[in-house]
Design a protein around this motif. Structure first.
Motif, PDB file in Angstrom:
ATOM      1  N   SER A   1      -5.866   5.786   4.561  1.00  0.00           N
ATOM      2  CA  SER A   1      -6.758   5.032   5.355  1.00  0.00           C
ATOM      3  C   SER A   1      -7.292   3.648   4.578  1.00  0.00           C
ATOM      4  CB  SER A   1      -7.874   5.783   6.072  1.00  0.00           C
ATOM      5  OG  SER A   1      -8.710   6.140   4.893  1.00  0.00           O
ATOM      6  N   VAL A   2      -7.790   2.884   5.412  1.00  0.00           N
ATOM      7  CA  VAL A   2      -8.242   1.559   4.893  1.00  0.00           C
ATOM      8  C   VAL A   2      -9.583   1.346   5.616  1.00  0.00           C
ATOM      9  CG1 VAL A   2      -8.114  -0.974   4.957  1.00  0.00           C
ATOM     10  CG2 VAL A   2      -6.111   0.374   4.444  1.00  0.00           C
TER      11      VAL A   2
ATOM     12  N   ALA B   1      -1.141   1.974   7.576  1.00  0.00           N
ATOM     13  CA  ALA B   1      -1.440   1.225   6.397  1.00  0.00           C
ATOM     14  C   ALA B   1      -0.529   1.493   5.528  1.00  0.00           C
ATOM     15  CB  ALA B   1      -2.868   1.418   5.856  1.00  0.00           C
ATOM     16  N   GLN B   2       0.172   2.483   5.282  1.00  0.00           N
ATOM     17  CA  GLN B   2       1.037   2.663   4.447  1.00  0.00           C
ATOM     18  C   GLN B   2       2.252   1.797   4.423  1.00  0.00           C
ATOM     19  OE1 GLN B   2       2.887   6.551   4.218  1.00  0.00           O
ATOM     20  NE2 GLN B   2       3.395   6.765   1.970  1.00  0.00           N
TER      21      GLN B   2
ATOM     22  N   ILE C   1       0.887  -1.131   0.135  1.00  0.00           N
ATOM     23  CA  ILE C   1      -0.097   0.076   0.056  1.00  0.00           C
ATOM     24  C   ILE C   1       0.862   1.138   0.018  1.00  0.00           C
ATOM     25  CG2 ILE C   1      -1.924   1.313   1.319  1.00  0.00           C
ATOM     26  CD1 ILE C   1      -2.569  -1.507   2.526  1.00  0.00           C
TER      27      ILE C   1
ATOM     28  N   TRP D   1       0.454   7.086   8.913  1.00  0.00           N
ATOM     29  CA  TRP D   1      -0.459   6.460   8.346  1.00  0.00           C
ATOM     30  C   TRP D   1      -0.244   4.762   8.444  1.00  0.00           C
ATOM     31  CZ3 TRP D   1      -4.786   8.869   7.096  1.00  0.00           C
ATOM     32  CH2 TRP D   1      -4.718  10.434   6.848  1.00  0.00           C
TER      33      TRP D   1
ATOM     34  N   ASN E   1     -12.075   7.899   9.775  1.00  0.00           N
ATOM     35  CA  ASN E   1     -12.396   7.504   8.558  1.00  0.00           C
ATOM     36  C   ASN E   1     -13.759   7.560   8.002  1.00  0.00           C
ATOM     37  OD1 ASN E   1     -10.080   5.928   9.614  1.00  0.00           O
ATOM     38  ND2 ASN E   1     -10.534   4.574   8.087  1.00  0.00           N
TER      39      ASN E   1
ATOM     40  N   GLU F   1     -11.093  -1.150  10.155  1.00  0.00           N
ATOM     41  CA  GLU F   1     -10.615   0.064   9.420  1.00  0.00           C
ATOM     42  C   GLU F   1      -9.325   0.626  10.024  1.00  0.00           C
ATOM     43  OE1 GLU F   1     -12.481   3.572  12.135  1.00  0.00           O
ATOM     44  OE2 GLU F   1     -13.467   3.214  10.415  1.00  0.00           O
ATOM     45  N   ILE F   2      -8.649   0.977   9.430  1.00  0.00           N
ATOM     46  CA  ILE F   2      -7.234   1.699   9.493  1.00  0.00           C
ATOM     47  C   ILE F   2      -7.246   2.810   9.388  1.00  0.00           C
ATOM     48  CG2 ILE F   2      -4.735   1.466   9.627  1.00  0.00           C
ATOM     49  CD1 ILE F   2      -5.085  -1.390   8.531  1.00  0.00           C
TER      50      ILE F   2
ATOM     51  N   ALA G   1      -8.746   0.891   0.167  1.00  0.00           N
ATOM     52  CA  ALA G   1      -7.510   1.629   0.640  1.00  0.00           C
ATOM     53  C   ALA G   1      -7.722   2.716  -0.004  1.00  0.00           C
ATOM     54  CB  ALA G   1      -6.296   0.976  -0.037  1.00  0.00           C
TER      55      ALA G   1
ATOM     56  N   LEU H   1       2.321  -1.413   3.918  1.00  0.00           N
ATOM     57  CA  LEU H   1       2.027  -2.565   4.358  1.00  0.00           C
ATOM     58  C   LEU H   1       1.609  -3.475   3.093  1.00  0.00           C
ATOM     59  CD1 LEU H   1      -0.753  -2.427   7.286  1.00  0.00           C
ATOM     60  CD2 LEU H   1       1.709  -2.855   7.362  1.00  0.00           C
TER      61      LEU H   1
ATOM     62  N   ILE I   1      -3.733  -6.181   4.881  1.00  0.00           N
ATOM     63  CA  ILE I   1      -4.172  -6.040   5.891  1.00  0.00           C
ATOM     64  C   ILE I   1      -4.819  -7.274   6.535  1.00  0.00           C
ATOM     65  CG2 ILE I   1      -4.375  -3.602   5.620  1.00  0.00           C
ATOM     66  CD1 ILE I   1      -7.632  -5.744   5.663  1.00  0.00           C
TER      67      ILE I   1
END
Length: 252
Positions: free
Chosen positions: A97-98, A140-141, A92, A138, A227, A125-126, A165, A143, A146
């Motif tokens: 965000s996710v 999730a960045q 990602i 962030w 989010n 959610e992330i 994403a 990764l 998930i």
């Protein structure tokens, strides 16, 4: 210094390659610790080659991004209460965000289920880590994918699982946010008697003007981040502000 034509062509090619590498798809699930082959349990998206994102939240492609491929997939068994992963074809790359949504398929099963109407609920959610405007990061960045726990009380049956994403590096203007989307097909076993909600329609869940979508993440540095999406019926107005991690997620 003026570049020669061959050097200009090489520079353009390298720029194009970098752009493609910065984009991504989510072609695989992770079930019982095993990553499934690409596009077997996930519907092949329009961007399986280009990796281009969706930017129009009102488009039918905002649901599963399959208007061109008309894809379906093989449905895989996943136990309620187990860990389900969704993997990218790289990482990602962008900050953002996710959100993960699910929808219970009709009696005909996930393979033919379109996901029309208000049938989607958020399960994971992330967001962002903020400290009042000094910095924002962030999680999730970068990764590769998930993972989340399938709600233990989720009723057994077949579901679509929608990965979303949201890349926010260019989101300071309307339509600048980039959505990287895919829909997997799972059959939940050993479930419970919960009632997931709130239920939303996709597209329809966002307008594109939400603070979590239309945002400048660079300057001024946001003091907080929420989010986009529905808020769980189980969370009070106070918890909405205080408990960002739980916000909008039905956990069974």
């Amino acid at each position: 210094m003026r570049l020669s034509k061959p050097l200009l062509q090489l520079s353009s090619l390298l720029s194009a390659i970098t752009l493609v590498r910065a984009h991504y798809t989510f072609p695989s699930l992770v079930v019982n610790g095993v990553t499934t082959p690409a596009w077997v349990n996930v519907r092949k998206t329009n961007n399986y080659n280009t990796q281009a994102p969706v930017t129009d939240v009102t488009s039918i492609d905002f649901r599963c991004y399959t208007s061109e491929t008309q894809a379906t997939a093989t449905t895989i068994d996943v136990a309620a209460g187990s860990t389900l992963g969704i993997m990218s074809d790289g990482t990602i790359y962008h900050p953002g965000s996710v959100n993960v949504y699910m929808a219970h398929a009709s009696n005909n099963g996930a393979a033919t289920f379109a996901g029309d109407g208000a049938v989607w609920f958020k399960v994971y959610e992330i967001g962002a880590v903020t400290n009042g405007g000094t910095s924002i990061s962030w999680p999730a960045q970068n990764l590769p994918g998930i993972s989340f726990t399938v709600p233990r009380n989720l009723p057994s049956g077949q579901y679509l699982v929608r990965m979303e994403a949201i890349a926010l590096h260019a989101a300071s203007t309307f339509g600048g946010a980039q959505f990287y989307i895919s829909c997997g097909q799972i059959n939940v076993t050993g479930g419970g008697s919960g009632t997931p909600g709130p239920l939303v329609a996709i597209p329809g869940v966002y307008t594109g003007h939400e603070a979590g979508i239309l945002i400048n993440i660079y300057y001024p540095i946001p003091t907080n981040y929420t989010n986009p999406g529905p808020v769980s019926d189980l969370i009070s107005e106070t918890l909405k502000v205080v408990t960002a991690l739980l916000q909008a997620v039905w956990s069974g």
